[in-house]
Design a protein around this motif. Structure first.
Motif, PDB file in Angstrom:
ATOM      1  N   ASP A 125       0.827  -1.203   0.000  1.00  0.00           N
ATOM      2  CA  ASP A 125       0.000   0.000   0.000  1.00  0.00           C
ATOM      3  C   ASP A 125       0.868   1.263   0.000  1.00  0.00           C
ATOM      4  O   ASP A 125       2.102   1.186  -0.035  1.00  0.00           O
ATOM      5  CB  ASP A 125      -1.020  -0.029   1.153  1.00  0.00           C
ATOM      6  N   LEU A 149     -11.173  -4.931  -5.392  1.00  0.00           N
ATOM      7  CA  LEU A 149     -10.818  -3.515  -5.465  1.00  0.00           C
ATOM      8  C   LEU A 149      -9.527  -3.332  -6.265  1.00  0.00           C
ATOM      9  O   LEU A 149      -9.371  -2.363  -7.012  1.00  0.00           O
ATOM     10  CB  LEU A 149     -10.642  -2.957  -4.045  1.00  0.00           C
ATOM     11  N   SER A 153      -7.616  -1.415 -10.790  1.00  0.00           N
ATOM     12  CA  SER A 153      -7.308  -0.168 -10.076  1.00  0.00           C
ATOM     13  C   SER A 153      -6.075   0.522 -10.654  1.00  0.00           C
ATOM     14  O   SER A 153      -5.681   1.580 -10.178  1.00  0.00           O
ATOM     15  CB  SER A 153      -7.121  -0.430  -8.584  1.00  0.00           C
ATOM     16  N   THR A 156      -3.220   2.316  -8.733  1.00  0.00           N
ATOM     17  CA  THR A 156      -3.385   3.605  -8.054  1.00  0.00           C
ATOM     18  C   THR A 156      -3.732   3.450  -6.579  1.00  0.00           C
ATOM     19  O   THR A 156      -3.816   4.437  -5.854  1.00  0.00           O
ATOM     20  CB  THR A 156      -4.497   4.442  -8.725  1.00  0.00           C
ATOM     21  N   LEU A 157      -3.976   2.212  -6.140  1.00  0.00           N
ATOM     22  CA  LEU A 157      -4.320   1.979  -4.729  1.00  0.00           C
ATOM     23  C   LEU A 157      -3.271   1.130  -4.028  1.00  0.00           C
ATOM     24  O   LEU A 157      -3.263   1.013  -2.804  1.00  0.00           O
ATOM     25  CB  LEU A 157      -5.686   1.293  -4.623  1.00  0.00           C
ATOM     26  N   THR A 275     -21.118   8.108  -7.698  1.00  0.00           N
ATOM     27  CA  THR A 275     -20.177   6.998  -7.792  1.00  0.00           C
ATOM     28  C   THR A 275     -18.761   7.532  -8.003  1.00  0.00           C
ATOM     29  O   THR A 275     -17.803   7.030  -7.420  1.00  0.00           O
ATOM     30  CB  THR A 275     -20.588   6.056  -8.937  1.00  0.00           C
ATOM     31  N   LEU A 278     -17.335   8.690  -4.834  1.00  0.00           N
ATOM     32  CA  LEU A 278     -16.931   7.537  -4.022  1.00  0.00           C
ATOM     33  C   LEU A 278     -15.578   6.996  -4.500  1.00  0.00           C
ATOM     34  O   LEU A 278     -14.706   6.647  -3.701  1.00  0.00           O
ATOM     35  CB  LEU A 278     -18.026   6.468  -4.152  1.00  0.00           C
ATOM     36  N   GLN A 279     -15.408   6.947  -5.829  1.00  0.00           N
ATOM     37  CA  GLN A 279     -14.128   6.493  -6.397  1.00  0.00           C
ATOM     38  C   GLN A 279     -12.998   7.397  -5.906  1.00  0.00           C
ATOM     39  O   GLN A 279     -11.932   6.929  -5.504  1.00  0.00           O
ATOM     40  CB  GLN A 279     -14.169   6.586  -7.935  1.00  0.00           C
ATOM     41  N   GLN A 281     -12.947   9.309  -3.299  1.00  0.00           N
ATOM     42  CA  GLN A 281     -12.774   9.125  -1.854  1.00  0.00           C
ATOM     43  C   GLN A 281     -11.873   7.921  -1.570  1.00  0.00           C
ATOM     44  O   GLN A 281     -11.009   7.969  -0.696  1.00  0.00           O
ATOM     45  CB  GLN A 281     -14.153   8.950  -1.209  1.00  0.00           C
ATOM     46  N   ILE A 282     -12.080   6.854  -2.327  1.00  0.00           N
ATOM     47  CA  ILE A 282     -11.275   5.640  -2.125  1.00  0.00           C
ATOM     48  C   ILE A 282      -9.813   5.920  -2.471  1.00  0.00           C
ATOM     49  O   ILE A 282      -8.897   5.564  -1.721  1.00  0.00           O
ATOM     50  CB  ILE A 282     -11.850   4.465  -2.954  1.00  0.00           C
ATOM     51  N   LYS A 283      -9.604   6.603  -3.599  1.00  0.00           N
ATOM     52  CA  LYS A 283      -8.226   6.946  -3.987  1.00  0.00           C
ATOM     53  C   LYS A 283      -7.569   7.804  -2.890  1.00  0.00           C
ATOM     54  O   LYS A 283      -6.454   7.544  -2.459  1.00  0.00           O
ATOM     55  CB  LYS A 283      -8.249   7.690  -5.329  1.00  0.00           C
ATOM     56  N   SER A 285      -8.299   8.020   0.214  1.00  0.00           N
ATOM     57  CA  SER A 285      -8.133   7.312   1.472  1.00  0.00           C
ATOM     58  C   SER A 285      -6.978   6.299   1.414  1.00  0.00           C
ATOM     59  O   SER A 285      -6.243   6.127   2.376  1.00  0.00           O
ATOM     60  CB  SER A 285      -9.463   6.634   1.806  1.00  0.00           C
ATOM     61  N   PHE A 286      -6.831   5.639   0.263  1.00  0.00           N
ATOM     62  CA  PHE A 286      -5.768   4.632   0.146  1.00  0.00           C
ATOM     63  C   PHE A 286      -4.422   5.258  -0.221  1.00  0.00           C
ATOM     64  O   PHE A 286      -3.385   4.644  -0.018  1.00  0.00           O
ATOM     65  CB  PHE A 286      -6.152   3.558  -0.890  1.00  0.00           C
ATOM     66  N   ALA A 298      -8.163   5.538 -12.703  1.00  0.00           N
ATOM     67  CA  ALA A 298      -8.856   4.277 -12.997  1.00  0.00           C
ATOM     68  C   ALA A 298     -10.152   4.486 -13.759  1.00  0.00           C
ATOM     69  O   ALA A 298     -10.631   3.577 -14.415  1.00  0.00           O
ATOM     70  CB  ALA A 298      -9.116   3.517 -11.701  1.00  0.00           C
ATOM     71  N   TRP A 299     -10.733   5.686 -13.664  1.00  0.00           N
ATOM     72  CA  TRP A 299     -12.019   5.865 -14.342  1.00  0.00           C
ATOM     73  C   TRP A 299     -11.877   6.588 -15.689  1.00  0.00           C
ATOM     74  O   TRP A 299     -12.841   7.032 -16.267  1.00  0.00           O
ATOM     75  CB  TRP A 299     -13.030   6.580 -13.436  1.00  0.00           C
TER      76      TRP A 299
END
Lengths: 301, 488
Positions: A125, A149, A153, A156-157, A275, A278-279, A281-283, A285-286, A298-299
């Protein structure tokens, strides 16, 4: 029984990824432009290769992420098995790379998306820590699914270090047919073909299984035997609902029943606002410092 | 004292109740003690708290409104389908609002060409396959509880079933989800197209045990009915011969549609109940199903027969027709109910081990049960190494619950020691939450919690499940309490 030693390769990878400055994981660079190019100055990180554990009776294989698809195919092929990751350039493309990109091969119609072949992932990570998810069994609902996940990805995570994949028996016969039959009608007439490709005029069909069944289905299709699949346009890739393929025009090869369209030019990808939030937010956060594969998203296509 | 006060309706959150009534309708917001007690339990032995309120929304909009009301009041919520969960996944903790999805029970659309159905979460698993049967399509995941469990619940626990051996568990069959996120906002995860943009939030949501939000519409993949089906029953004089047959079939290059095993105790109770003609003197029977095109199925039947005989199968019976096939399956699917012949209560476990370690772990299971003086019945998904040891007991026996609990934990730990995982299809819930540390490191768990928190920063969705609290021990309240009597 408490954990769990990591191999020297994984510990080395964790050290290489480290805790600061931007890094970009490097596989075989066969799908290098997906999601954008990595920012200048990102340190390249390579993952070691090799099959670590393979037990044919388990039908699972554990390997390092730098293993090429060809190495993997050879390793499990001897026992009559395969992992249906049939992406282009198998001598170059790595397991970690194709999983990070997340695009499935042209036999997805029968074998399903590549994410469904992944049982376990160990990744490094953004803090340089090794994280394990999933496990060696074909069925597993122990905790949140970080494996899924990680697939798609784009690094990127986290940097994928090691994976456990599900194997399948190699079909006793695998054959391609082509002709001018209506691919949509074929899809409903045949039972579980491995692939139906269509470029607007020609239809290609991949049938696999017991020779007598393949022969019977081929007869039913009305197509003639031919050499493998057609060359696929490499410039872009669209993801459409399978029923929307009927209206396609121009230069393309479409995966009928699946909805992937191989194009000569890139097309935008869409996602709804909530969505997308949310994507992001995940990036965030990680990878709060944005050090994992900066420049890639990723999107994006 | 506390319970008495609750029973009288004192101390109920009246402002919350008023908001929930406005969000749905007064008759679908229930606070009477009996209903709260009923919705405080699922099919497991886990005990939590009673819900503060039980709500029955009938539309996705109502679900969103209910979740928003919970947010306004800082009140946690738990989504619940039919309550067939076996790990306490839907057992409320922290006096939440229980949101029952069973009235959201419509099949919204079926597209036979694309082989996709949109369903609401309260649709029963088997009802969906019945709904699409005339089209020659079915929904593949088939948990044993499929007559009563909901698709929404299946999504929450990523349910399996006998036929998931060849076709994969729920995650492989869910294409898209319309969800109410824990803050009450709406989002679509996944899509009907093959490669939706971005991270696979659909894949992450399936199996998240109601902790990432509530699915209100689910797009599932339908599969064509196979042209040919063959069902075989093989019986063995020892369990290891049956298990070796399973390994050998798979090593022989065949993944049947299903491969289920029952041990001697299971065969006896099932046969007395169903009269399927299972040989009651066998140590193990293996139920195998092959599906597909005719030549492939024939070759598979030959391979299985030959492999079974090489491993000492006493008889190999091939179901002659659908009636016989249904009868053989009825034995398998009714097994857990039939256990009532042995004892009034049971505790059903769920662990997975590498298939080559099945025999070794089974022997451990027998040894552990014998040491605790418990009757064990094994009915399990042998093909994917998914064990379901069932401990049968009479809860009126003094001290028996302690034995049940101790034996259960030993079985789980024995599976982990053999390289297995905590759960194959029931999930973690409350039952195995505090065992997660045996499988994952603090860093692994922190990464899982990071993902959870992206969806639910306030921790309102089904709190205190799956992930142990960061301290790992010293919870204020024992989360797994074994009740005086089992409700099964």
């Amino acid at each position: 029984m408490l954990p769990r030693e990591f191999s020297r390769d994984l510990l080395g990878l964790a050290e290489e990824v480290g805790t600061e400055d931007p890094v970009t994981p490097l596989g075989g660079s066969t799908q290098w432009e997906v999601g954008g190019l990595p920012g200048p100055g990102a340190r390249e990180v390579r993952v070691a290769s090799g099959i670590l554990e393979y037990e044919p009776a388990e039908m699972t294989v554990r390997c390092l992420a730098g293993t090429t698809l060809a190495e993997l195919a050879d390793g499990v092929g001897e026992a009559g098995q395969m992992v249906p990751l049939d992406l282009p350039q198998p001598q170059k493309a790595t397991v970690g790379g194709v999983l990070a990109v997340g695009r499935s091969g042209i036999r997805r119609l029968h074998y399903g998306p590549i994410r469904d072949h992944v049982l376990g992932v160990t990744f490094v990570d953004a803090a340089g820590e090794l994280i394990r998810s999933g496990g060696p069994t074909v069925k597993n609902v122990s905790g949140f699914d970080l494996c899924r996940l990680m697939v798609g990805s784009l690094g990127t995570l986290g940097v994928i270090g090691e994976v456990i994949l599900r194997c399948m028996p190699l079909p006793s016969l695998s054959a391609w047919y082509c002709g001018s039959a209506d691919p949509f009608e074929l899809r409903s007439r045949l039972f579980s073909p491995s692939s139906i490709l269509w470029d607007g005029s020609t239809t290609w069909l991949c049938l696999e299984g017991h020779p007598a069944d393949v022969e019977a289905q081929a007869r039913l299709s009305g197509l003639r035997p031919c050499e493998g699949p057609p060359p696929l346009p490499q410039g872009g890739r669209a993801s459409l609902r399978p029923s929307d393929l009927k209206t396609l025009t121009g230069e393309f090869v479409a995966e009928v029943g699946v909805g992937v369209v191989h194009l000569s030019e890139a097309v935008p990808r869409l996602t709804d606002e909530r969505t997308l939030a949310l994507q992001k937010q995940i990036k965030q956060s990680f990878d709060p410092a944005g050090r994992l594969n900066p420049g890639r998203t990723a999107w994006l296509p | 004292m506390k319970r008495a006060a609750k029973a009288a309706g004192v101390g109920l959150p009246s402002a919350l109740i008023a908001d929930l009534r406005a969000a749905t309708s007064p008759d679908r917001v229930r606070v009477d003690p009996l209903e709260r007690a009923i919705y405080g339990r699922d099919a497991s032995l886990c005990v939590g708290d009673e819900p503060a309120v039980v709500v029955f929304p009938v539309t996705p909009e109502e679900v969103a409104e209910v979740v928003r009301a919970c947010n306004r009041h800082g009140r946690p919520f738990v989504a619940r389908g039919s309550g067939t969960g076996l790990a306490g996944n839907a057992v409320p903790l922290g006096e939440p609002v229980v949101i029952v999805t069973t009235k959201l029970n419509k099949v919204l659309s079926v597209d036979a060409g694309e082989r996709v159905a949109w369903v609401q979460p309260g649709v029963l698993n088997l009802d969906l396959s019945r709904h699409t049967a005339a089209l020659g399509l079915h929904y593949a995941p088939d948990p044993s509880s499929q007559q009563v469990c909901t698709i929404g619940g299946n999504v929450a626990t990523n349910s399996g079933g006998p036929h998931c051996l060849a076709y994969g568990v729920t995650n492989a069959h869910v294409l898209a989800l319309k969800v109410v996120l824990p803050d009450g906002s709406l989002a679509q995860l996944g899509g009907l197209d093959p490669e939706p943009a971005g991270y696979d939030l659909r894949g992450v949501f399936v199996g998240s045990e109601g902790m990432l939000g509530i699915a209100t519409e689910i797009a599932v993949r339908l599969m064509p009915d196979p042209p040919e089906v063959a069902t075989l029953l093989l019986d063995f004089m020892d369990v290891s011969a049956g298990a070796s047959t399973v390994s050998d079939v798979i090593a022989g290059g065949l993944v049947p549609a299903a491969m289920e095993m029952m041990d001697a105790n299971a065969v006896k109770v099932v046969e007395a109940f169903v009269h399927a003609g299972y040989p009651t003197d066998a140590a193990a029977v293996l139920l195998v199903e092959c599906e597909g095109l005719p030549a492939g199925v024939k070759a598979s039947v030959d391979l299985i027969t030959e492999t079974g005989q090489r491993n000492g199968a006493r008889t190999v019976r091939l179901a002659a027709d659908d009636v016989e096939r249904d009868l053989l399956w009825k034995g398998r699917k009714a097994a857990f109910g039939a256990v009532a012949r042995l004892a009034p209560d049971y505790y059903l476990h769920d662990t997975v081990v590498p298939r080559t370690r099945l025999v070794e772990v089974l022997e451990k299971v027998y040894e552990i049960s014998a040491r605790h003086n418990l009757t064990v019945v094994n009915v399990f998904h042998a093909g994917d190494g998914n064990l379901h040891p069932l401990l049968a007991f009479d809860s009126r026996t003094e001290g028996v619950m302690d034995s049940v609990h101790a034996a259960g934990e030993e079985i789980v730990l024995a599976s982990l020691a053999a390289g297995g995982v905590l759960s194959g299809e029931h999930g973690i819930g409350i039952e195995k939450r505090d065992l997660m540390g045996h499988l994952f490191s603090q860093a692994d768990l922190a990464a899982q919690d990071r993902l959870r928190a992206c969806f639910d920063p306030d921790g309102l969705a089904n709190p205190s499940k799956v992930l142990p609290s960061p301290s790992g021990c010293g919870d204020l309240r024992p989360q797994v309490k074994v009740p005086a009597g089992a409700w099964v």
